[in-house]
Structures are given as structure tokens and as C-alpha cells.
Design a protein around this motif. Structure first.
Motif, PDB file in Angstrom:
ATOM      1  N   VAL A  66      32.395  16.397  71.061  1.00 13.35           N
ATOM      2  CA  VAL A  66      32.191  17.274  70.463  1.00 13.35           C
ATOM      3  C   VAL A  66      30.644  17.179  71.084  1.00 13.35           C
ATOM      4  N   SER A  67      30.426  16.269  71.479  1.00 11.42           N
ATOM      5  CA  SER A  67      29.055  16.218  72.407  1.00 11.42           C
ATOM      6  C   SER A  67      28.961  16.818  73.965  1.00 11.42           C
ATOM      7  N   ARG A  68      30.170  16.402  74.029  1.00 12.43           N
ATOM      8  CA  ARG A  68      30.328  17.119  75.652  1.00 12.43           C
ATOM      9  C   ARG A  68      30.043  19.034  75.853  1.00 12.43           C
ATOM     10  N   ALA A  69      30.807  18.979  74.374  1.00 13.90           N
ATOM     11  CA  ALA A  69      30.814  20.564  73.629  1.00 13.90           C
ATOM     12  C   ALA A  69      29.569  20.872  73.705  1.00 13.90           C
ATOM     13  N   ALA A  70      28.906  20.139  72.984  1.00 14.21           N
ATOM     14  CA  ALA A  70      27.989  20.837  72.653  1.00 14.21           C
ATOM     15  C   ALA A  70      26.227  20.950  73.931  1.00 14.21           C
ATOM     16  N   SER A  71      27.034  20.017  74.724  1.00 14.82           N
ATOM     17  CA  SER A  71      26.186  20.011  76.074  1.00 14.82           C
ATOM     18  C   SER A  71      26.797  21.172  76.533  1.00 14.82           C
ATOM     19  N   SER A  72      28.244  21.196  77.143  1.00 11.82           N
ATOM     20  CA  SER A  72      28.632  22.292  77.589  1.00 11.82           C
ATOM     21  C   SER A  72      27.995  23.738  76.908  1.00 11.82           C
ATOM     22  N   LEU A  73      27.479  23.673  75.540  1.00 10.41           N
ATOM     23  CA  LEU A  73      26.875  25.354  74.952  1.00 10.41           C
ATOM     24  C   LEU A  73      25.769  25.175  75.722  1.00 10.41           C
ATOM     25  N   ARG A  74      25.286  24.857  75.482  1.00 12.58           N
ATOM     26  CA  ARG A  74      23.898  23.836  75.748  1.00 12.58           C
ATOM     27  C   ARG A  74      23.731  24.881  76.821  1.00 12.58           C
ATOM     28  N   LYS A  75      24.409  24.351  77.987  1.00 11.60           N
ATOM     29  CA  LYS A  75      23.875  24.783  79.268  1.00 11.60           C
ATOM     30  C   LYS A  75      24.101  26.266  79.666  1.00 11.60           C
ATOM     31  N   MET A  76      25.353  26.613  78.160  1.00 11.77           N
ATOM     32  CA  MET A  76      25.421  28.304  78.697  1.00 11.77           C
ATOM     33  C   MET A  76      24.197  28.941  77.732  1.00 11.77           C
ATOM     34  N   ILE A  77      23.823  28.815  76.658  1.00 12.11           N
ATOM     35  CA  ILE A  77      22.620  29.514  76.003  1.00 12.11           C
ATOM     36  C   ILE A  77      21.115  29.135  76.178  1.00 12.11           C
ATOM     37  N   GLY A  78      21.126  27.652  76.877  1.00 17.23           N
ATOM     38  CA  GLY A  78      19.853  27.384  76.224  1.00 17.23           C
ATOM     39  C   GLY A  78      19.056  26.877  75.556  1.00 17.23           C
ATOM     40  N   ASP A  79      19.305  26.723  74.342  1.00 19.84           N
ATOM     41  CA  ASP A  79      18.806  26.479  73.323  1.00 19.84           C
ATOM     42  C   ASP A  79      19.459  24.994  72.001  1.00 19.84           C
ATOM     43  N   GLN A  80      19.388  23.876  72.083  1.00 16.40           N
ATOM     44  CA  GLN A  80      19.838  23.097  71.382  1.00 16.40           C
ATOM     45  C   GLN A  80      20.766  23.201  70.249  1.00 16.40           C
ATOM     46  N   VAL A  81      22.132  22.555  70.480  1.00 12.97           N
ATOM     47  CA  VAL A  81      22.848  23.321  70.064  1.00 12.97           C
ATOM     48  C   VAL A  81      22.948  22.058  68.111  1.00 12.97           C
ATOM     49  N   HIS A  82      23.218  21.962  67.513  1.00 12.56           N
ATOM     50  CA  HIS A  82      22.913  21.155  66.370  1.00 12.56           C
ATOM     51  C   HIS A  82      24.823  20.987  65.398  1.00 12.56           C
ATOM     52  N   LEU A  83      24.900  19.849  65.862  1.00 10.63           N
ATOM     53  CA  LEU A  83      26.747  19.176  64.816  1.00 10.63           C
ATOM     54  C   LEU A  83      26.730  17.709  64.213  1.00 10.63           C
ATOM     55  N   SER A  84      27.544  18.688  63.281  1.00  9.99           N
ATOM     56  CA  SER A  84      27.516  17.775  61.655  1.00  9.99           C
ATOM     57  C   SER A  84      28.551  16.139  62.778  1.00  9.99           C
ATOM     58  N   VAL A  85      28.389  15.162  61.767  1.00  7.29           N
ATOM     59  CA  VAL A  85      30.028  13.791  62.556  1.00  7.29           C
ATOM     60  C   VAL A  85      31.550  14.623  62.186  1.00  7.29           C
ATOM     61  N   PRO A  86      32.131  14.794  63.047  1.00  4.95           N
ATOM     62  CA  PRO A  86      33.404  15.191  62.395  1.00  4.95           C
ATOM     63  C   PRO A  86      33.927  14.506  61.052  1.00  4.95           C
ATOM     64  N   SER A  87      34.023  15.734  60.087  1.00  4.21           N
ATOM     65  CA  SER A  87      35.104  15.310  59.016  1.00  4.21           C
ATOM     66  C   SER A  87      36.982  14.918  59.213  1.00  4.21           C
ATOM     67  N   ILE A  88      37.111  13.962  58.493  1.00  3.68           N
ATOM     68  CA  ILE A  88      38.465  14.033  59.017  1.00  3.68           C
ATOM     69  C   ILE A  88      39.675  14.164  58.082  1.00  3.68           C
ATOM     70  N   ASP A  89      40.769  14.711  57.775  1.00  6.48           N
ATOM     71  CA  ASP A  89      41.397  14.109  56.488  1.00  6.48           C
ATOM     72  C   ASP A  89      42.697  14.431  56.753  1.00  6.48           C
ATOM     73  N   VAL A  90      43.536  13.984  56.326  1.00  4.12           N
ATOM     74  CA  VAL A  90      45.230  14.422  55.959  1.00  4.12           C
ATOM     75  C   VAL A  90      44.912  15.443  54.757  1.00  4.12           C
ATOM     76  N   VAL A  91      45.203  16.107  54.836  1.00  3.64           N
ATOM     77  CA  VAL A  91      44.982  17.380  53.568  1.00  3.64           C
ATOM     78  C   VAL A  91      46.414  18.456  53.915  1.00  3.64           C
ATOM     79  N   ASN A  92      46.726  18.996  52.679  1.00  2.79           N
ATOM     80  CA  ASN A  92      48.170  19.986  52.432  1.00  2.79           C
ATOM     81  C   ASN A  92      47.511  21.126  53.309  1.00  2.79           C
ATOM     82  N   GLN A  93      48.164  22.025  54.673  1.00  2.00           N
ATOM     83  CA  GLN A  93      47.532  23.157  55.369  1.00  2.00           C
ATOM     84  C   GLN A  93      46.891  24.139  53.928  1.00  2.00           C
ATOM     85  N   CYS A  94      47.428  24.087  53.174  1.00  3.85           N
ATOM     86  CA  CYS A  94      47.184  25.258  52.058  1.00  3.85           C
ATOM     87  C   CYS A  94      45.238  25.625  51.709  1.00  3.85           C
TER      88      CYS A  94
END
Lengths: 70, 215
Positions: B24-52
Motif C-alpha cells: 500500500v505504501s508503494r501504491a500511495a507513492s504511485s498515486l502521489r506521482k500521479m497527482i502531486g499531493d500527499q496520500v494518507h493511508l490507514s493501517v490495513p484492517s484484516i478480518d475473516v468475516v462473512n461475505q454479507c
């Protein structure tokens, strides 16, 4: 492109044009893709494309084409 | 009741979180190159959940219509990745990645292509980084644009096994200067999660090294 991806096209082009400068431009930065680009003798340029990313390829290509002509 | 095997915990969870952070950091860096502004990201939330539950997680946070770029991936494990925005935001993103040089009509014309390409770059950044760190190859589909509610974007697949349980991972992102915000989401079914767990164990073993038997 229907039925063909960029790497396949590049490898076919390489056979037809052994000396043509080729760059693969993609967001797919997986190691296997980079390795295949190298195998084909193509430059790998990661998206998003910026001037710096292309500069190396373009100046290398210009050099190669100039030396082919002489 | 979720069976114990489905839980992702301890080192495996840490390893996946770390791998996704890097992607995701790499993705944020790519997005920043595309738009020129800082991108803020949260910590990934990971869970096993029901699809609904997945649809509800997003629709609880977003009342309006959403627009998403979707890519499916396959290989040793398979799943789906989405880049999701509130529809009201999408033209702002298009304006941002096209450098603010297009007319209003041109922005609307470019919307599909600009979003697909932005999604392509961001999702590939995450997925390719994950594949590289796990030392495997994934095949990605061409990005597809979807519009709809949270429910429709995460429609339940009738063929899913394990009582519709999925690994669901999401990250909030925002470009504060521009009122752009959205989510990166990834889903995988339980059989794929089992393969992923094996690959995470290999990753952990590589990171820990020969002398880390007691770690």
C-alpha cells in the motif's frame, strides 16, 4: 488487445526485429514480469510513467538506432 | 460460528499486515506521482468475516453510490481487489490525475479511462508487491469499472464455500488537500486463505532466518 498481452507482443516483435528498442510499460511490477521483459531484451518501465522513467530508455534507444545507421 | 482454522493470528497476521503495508505504501507513492499531493493511508484492517458483513462494512461508512475499479487475481491463491470511491469524489480524482488541464467536458469524457488507469496502478502496486514478497506470481485481470452501493459491489457469490467466509482486508486512503478519499479492499475465500497462510509461513521463515528457531 484481443487474445494477446504486451509481453507476448513484445516477444513476437523481438523475433521480427532483433535490434529494435522495445520498452514494456506496465503497472505490473512482479519479479516474473521484469524477468520476462529482460529475457525478451526489452526495457521495463513501471507505471505511473514519468519523464525520468522513459529518459533512460529513450536515450538508449536513440543511441542504438544511431549506431545501427553508421 | 467461525471455525478456528479460519482465524489469522499472531505472526501470520503481522506478516500479512506488514506485506500489505509495504504494498500500500508503494501504491500511495504511485498515486502521489500521479497527482502531486500527499496520500494518507490507514493501517490495513484484516478480518475473516462473512461475505454479507463485507458489504455492510462499506455501506455503513458510505451512504451514497460508490464507484470502484475491480481486478481479480489468480495464481497459487485467488481473490478480488477493489479501489472504491464515493461517486461524488470520482471527478475530483480524474481532475487530479489529469493535471487540472482539462475542461469540464473533457474530465467527464476521461473519467472511465482515468479511473481505470489509476485503479490499475494502485491495485497492481499492492498485489504485485504482495506476490513478490511471497515469491509467487499472480495473474491480474484487466481493470473493470463498477458503480453501485456497497451491497452491489460486494455481492454474495453463490458458489462460495465455507459458509461465505472471506478474508477481508481494507485500507482507508485520503488526499486531504483535495477531498479525495476511498478504500482499497481485498477479498479471498477460505481455500485461498489456507494457501496464503502457507506462503506467509514460508515468508516468516525467510525473514527469521536459519538461527531464528526460537523466535
Amino acid at each position: 488487445m484481443a487474445g494477446k498481452d504486451g509481453l507476448e507482443l513484445a516477444s513476437e516483435l523481438r523475433v521480427l526485429r532483433p535490434d529494435m528498442p522495445i520498452a514494456i510499460i506496465t503497472a505490473n511490477i512482479q519479479d516474473e514480469i521484469i524477468a520476462r521483459a529482460r529475457q525478451i531484451g526489452a526495457a521495463f518501465v513501471a507505471k505511473p510513467v514519468r519523464a525520468e522513467g522513459l529518459e533512460g530508455f529513450i536515450s538508449g534507444a536513440a543511441l542504438r538506432l544511431r549506431s545501427q545507421r553508421s | 460460528m467461525a471455525p478456528d482454522f479460519a482465524a489469522l493470528a499472531g505472526l501470520e497476521r503481522d506478516a500479512l499486515t506488514e506485506i500489505m503495508n509495504i504494498g500500500v505504501s508503494r501504491a500511495a507513492s504511485s498515486l502521489r506521482k500521479m497527482i502531486g499531493d500527499q496520500v494518507h493511508l490507514s493501517v490495513p484492517s484484516i478480518d475473516v468475516v462473512n461475505q454479507c458483513r463485507v458489504a455492510r462494512l462499506i455501506s455503513e461508512r458510505e451512504i451514497g453510490e460508490l464507484i470502484a475499479v475491480r481486478q481479480d487475481f489468480s495464481g497459487p491463491f485467488s481473490g478480488r481487489a477493489l479501489l472504491i470511491f464515493p461517486e461524488t469524489n470520482s471527478l475530483e480524482l480524474v481532475r487530479a490525475v489529469t493535471g487540472g488541464e482539462l475542461s469540464a467536458e473533457e474530465v467527464i469524457e476521461m473519467e472511465h479511462e482515468a479511473l481505470a488507469e489509476t485503479g490499475n496502478v494502485i491495485l497492481n502496486s499492492c498485489l504485485a508487491t504482495m506476490a513478490n514478497m511471497l515469491k509467487r506470481s499472480l495473474t491480474m485481470t484487466i481493470p473493470e469499472i463498477l458503480r453501485g452501493s456497497g451491497e452491489s459491489l460486494f455481492e454474495v457469490d453463490d458458489q462460495s464455500s465455507s459458509d461465505g467466509l472471506v478474508l477481508f482486508l481494507y485500507i482507508d486512503f485520503a488526499v486531504r488537500k483535495r477531498d479525495i478519499r476511498g478504500y482499497i479492499a481485498m477479498m479471498m475465500d477460505i481455500p485461498s486463505l489456507e494457501i496464503l497462510r502457507e506462503l506467509l509461513a514460508e515468508f516468516i521463515a525467510r525473514v527469521v532466518g536459519d538461527d531464528g528457531a526460537d523466535a
